[in-house]
Design a protein around this motif. Structure first.
Motif, PDB file in Angstrom:
ATOM      1  N   THR A  29      28.775 -11.266  20.194  1.00 38.70           N
ATOM      2  CA  THR A  29      29.625 -10.232  19.622  1.00 38.70           C
ATOM      3  C   THR A  29      30.698  -9.807  20.596  1.00 38.70           C
ATOM      4  O   THR A  29      30.595 -10.003  21.793  1.00 38.70           O
ATOM      5  CB  THR A  29      28.851  -8.961  19.264  1.00 38.70           C
ATOM      6  N   MET A  30      31.691  -9.190  20.025  1.00 42.93           N
ATOM      7  CA  MET A  30      32.803  -8.686  20.791  1.00 42.93           C
ATOM      8  C   MET A  30      32.862  -7.213  20.451  1.00 42.93           C
ATOM      9  O   MET A  30      32.808  -6.840  19.286  1.00 42.93           O
ATOM     10  CB  MET A  30      34.030  -9.408  20.237  1.00 42.93           C
ATOM     11  N   GLU A  31      32.943  -6.388  21.461  1.00 43.37           N
ATOM     12  CA  GLU A  31      32.924  -4.964  21.166  1.00 43.37           C
ATOM     13  C   GLU A  31      34.337  -4.424  21.023  1.00 43.37           C
ATOM     14  O   GLU A  31      35.234  -4.811  21.755  1.00 43.37           O
ATOM     15  CB  GLU A  31      32.187  -4.203  22.255  1.00 43.37           C
ATOM     16  N   ILE A  32      34.503  -3.548  20.099  1.00 45.15           N
ATOM     17  CA  ILE A  32      35.821  -2.980  19.833  1.00 45.15           C
ATOM     18  C   ILE A  32      35.701  -1.464  19.756  1.00 45.15           C
ATOM     19  O   ILE A  32      34.768  -0.942  19.157  1.00 45.15           O
ATOM     20  CB  ILE A  32      36.365  -3.515  18.488  1.00 45.15           C
ATOM     21  N   ASN A  33      36.601  -0.797  20.395  1.00 45.84           N
ATOM     22  CA  ASN A  33      36.655   0.651  20.261  1.00 45.84           C
ATOM     23  C   ASN A  33      37.988   1.027  19.656  1.00 45.84           C
ATOM     24  O   ASN A  33      39.027   0.700  20.213  1.00 45.84           O
ATOM     25  CB  ASN A  33      36.532   1.320  21.631  1.00 45.84           C
ATOM     26  N   LEU A  34      37.948   1.674  18.540  1.00 47.08           N
ATOM     27  CA  LEU A  34      39.190   2.140  17.945  1.00 47.08           C
ATOM     28  C   LEU A  34      39.345   3.611  18.303  1.00 47.08           C
ATOM     29  O   LEU A  34      38.358   4.314  18.493  1.00 47.08           O
ATOM     30  CB  LEU A  34      39.138   1.979  16.421  1.00 47.08           C
ATOM     31  N   PRO A  35      40.572   4.077  18.395  1.00 46.82           N
ATOM     32  CA  PRO A  35      40.764   5.493  18.693  1.00 46.82           C
ATOM     33  C   PRO A  35      40.348   6.348  17.499  1.00 46.82           C
ATOM     34  O   PRO A  35      40.334   5.866  16.369  1.00 46.82           O
ATOM     35  CB  PRO A  35      42.269   5.594  18.940  1.00 46.82           C
ATOM     36  N   VAL A  36      40.008   7.575  17.782  1.00 49.51           N
ATOM     37  CA  VAL A  36      39.690   8.504  16.701  1.00 49.51           C
ATOM     38  C   VAL A  36      40.966   8.730  15.904  1.00 49.51           C
ATOM     39  O   VAL A  36      42.043   8.889  16.474  1.00 49.51           O
ATOM     40  CB  VAL A  36      39.177   9.837  17.279  1.00 49.51           C
ATOM     41  N   LYS A  37      40.821   8.684  14.614  1.00 48.86           N
ATOM     42  CA  LYS A  37      42.010   8.800  13.774  1.00 48.86           C
ATOM     43  C   LYS A  37      42.681  10.151  13.981  1.00 48.86           C
ATOM     44  O   LYS A  37      42.053  11.193  13.835  1.00 48.86           O
ATOM     45  CB  LYS A  37      41.606   8.655  12.302  1.00 48.86           C
ATOM     46  N   LEU A  54      44.972  -1.839  18.598  1.00 51.34           N
ATOM     47  CA  LEU A  54      45.190  -2.574  17.364  1.00 51.34           C
ATOM     48  C   LEU A  54      45.848  -1.591  16.402  1.00 51.34           C
ATOM     49  O   LEU A  54      45.209  -0.645  15.963  1.00 51.34           O
ATOM     50  CB  LEU A  54      43.819  -3.005  16.842  1.00 51.34           C
ATOM     51  N   ILE A  55      47.118  -1.777  16.151  1.00 48.81           N
ATOM     52  CA  ILE A  55      47.790  -0.762  15.319  1.00 48.81           C
ATOM     53  C   ILE A  55      48.499  -1.394  14.136  1.00 48.81           C
ATOM     54  O   ILE A  55      48.691  -2.607  14.084  1.00 48.81           O
ATOM     55  CB  ILE A  55      48.772   0.097  16.142  1.00 48.81           C
TER      56      ILE A  55
END
Lengths: 206, 177
Positions: free
Chosen positions: B52-60, B159-160
């Motif tokens: 797996t590859m971990e991804i953290n997205l910012p809080v909206k 990632l935007i």
């Protein structure tokens, strides 16, 4: 000159040692094996250099097939699936499930039908269910059922890790929609399931 | 029955003596069965756990204001990657309407985007990579770029959504071909 007589030897071999090895291996494989649930979609994941392994339990998986259908799956550790279905019928009083349907839900793997069709899908015979091509869970902004599944799935198992298993060829807008749904539900950390690929930096070191 | 007959025949003879039986058992069928089951379990077992590859997205963010502030901050340090369909890849530096370095096409090979990324990452301090994918892009392309971030050891990336400005620029570039 006397004839040389070849002593007649028994052809029987002592099999005990071989038997020991065979059963040792057998026990090993029996202990380590884990049967895979049936997966209704075949997904060819992209590759990455990441080497983080996934645990086998506490996984909430969203699968995206190559034609952009979205499927939901959660493992049944500590009866998560039973609780999930209970929560769904609590939230939607029009969706009540018989014990048979409940069992079908626990045993079946990936879910890819809209909530309205869920009852009909679970009512199918096991073989029919395997053959049935699921339309996928709606993720449109007007009717985002994936959000419901994720919310209820997380409530059923708060420790669940959230993963996306996408096909190489699945269109980006669908993945984007799924990720947006995650963000809406305050899931900002999740994993993408990938195949292993050699790290070019490590190759240089060789 | 056989035993009985034996007894009778030896009755008048010497002392009754038990016939020595071999303690050996023929193990062949057992081994057969053992190996059959081994093959079965070996074929059904799955050793490879998925990677797996971990991804953290910012809080909206809740408001629009925050986004503009972000852009203003990043202008000189923003390295933009545009992932397009048909495996095409573009990059530029800065903001879409006033890029510091214009939109350029590149590719997914080691001499393509990786070289550019490594170069820019060493020359620009605190570089932030903005990954934007058009609607034509496929999942594999984006994962490849995320992987490229891992390979080049870039920690700051996002990632935007693609902006209309970017799409405009992309269209212009493609028309010029």
């Amino acid at each position: 000159m006397p004839k040389v007589k070849v002593a007649r030897k028994s052809t029987a071999i002592d099999m005990t040692a071989m038997c020991d090895v065979a059963f040792l291996l057998l026990t090993f494989f029996m202990m380590t094996t884990e049967f895979r649930g049936d997966e209704s979609v075949i997904v060819d994941t992209p590759s990455s250099i990441s080497e983080i392994k996934l645990p086998e339990t506490d996984i909430l998986n969203v699968t995206i097939s190559s034609d952009g259908k979205v499927f939901f799956n959660i493992d049944n550790k500590n009866f998560t699936r039973e609780r999930l279905l209970e929560r769904i019928s609590e939230k939607y009083p029009e969706l009540q499930f018989t014990p048979e349907e409940e069992r079908a839900f626990v045993l079946t793997g990936t879910i890819g039908v809209p909530l309205a069709e869920l009852k009909g899908y679970l009512g199918l015979e096991e073989n029919e269910r395997k053959m049935y091509s699921q339309p996928g869970i709606p993720v449109d902004s007007t009717n985002n059922e994936l959000g419901i599944w994720i919310m209820q799935g997380r409530l059923s198992n708060p420790n669940a890790r959230i993963t996306i298993k996408g096909d190489q060829a699945c269109p980006w807008p669908v993945v984007k929609k799924v990720m947006d749904t995650f963000q809406d539900k305050n899931v900002n950390k999740f994993n993408l399931i990938t195949d292993l690929e050699l790290d070019p930096n490590k190759l240089k070191g060789l | 029955m056989a035993e009985l007959a034996e007894k009778e025949s030896k009755k008048k003879g010497k002392k009754k003596r038990r016939k020595k039986m071999s303690t050996r058992v023929d193990m062949t069928p057992m081994v057969d069965l053992g190996f059959l089951l081994i093959t079965f379990f070996m074929l059904t077992t799955t050793f490879s756990k998925p990677q797996t590859m971990e991804i953290n997205l910012p809080v909206k963010p809740k408001g629009e204001v925050v986004e503009e502030q972000e852009n203003a901050l990043k202008a000189s340090k923003a390295f933009n990657i545009i992932v397009d369909g048909e495996n095409r890849l573009f990059w530029y530096l800065g903001l879409p309407h006033e890029p510091l370095e214009p939109l350029t096409e590149t590719n997914y090979t080691a001499d393509g985007i990786r070289k550019v990324l490594l170069e820019k990452n060493s020359s620009i301090q605190d570089m932030v990579v903005l990954i934007k994918a058009t609607d034509a892009a496929v999942y594999k392309n984006v994962v490849d770029i995320l992987d490229e971030m891992n390979i080049s050891n870039i920690k700051r990336y996002a990632l935007i959504d693609i902006t209309p400005d970017d799409l405009e620029e992309l269209k212009n570039l493609k028309q010029g071909e």
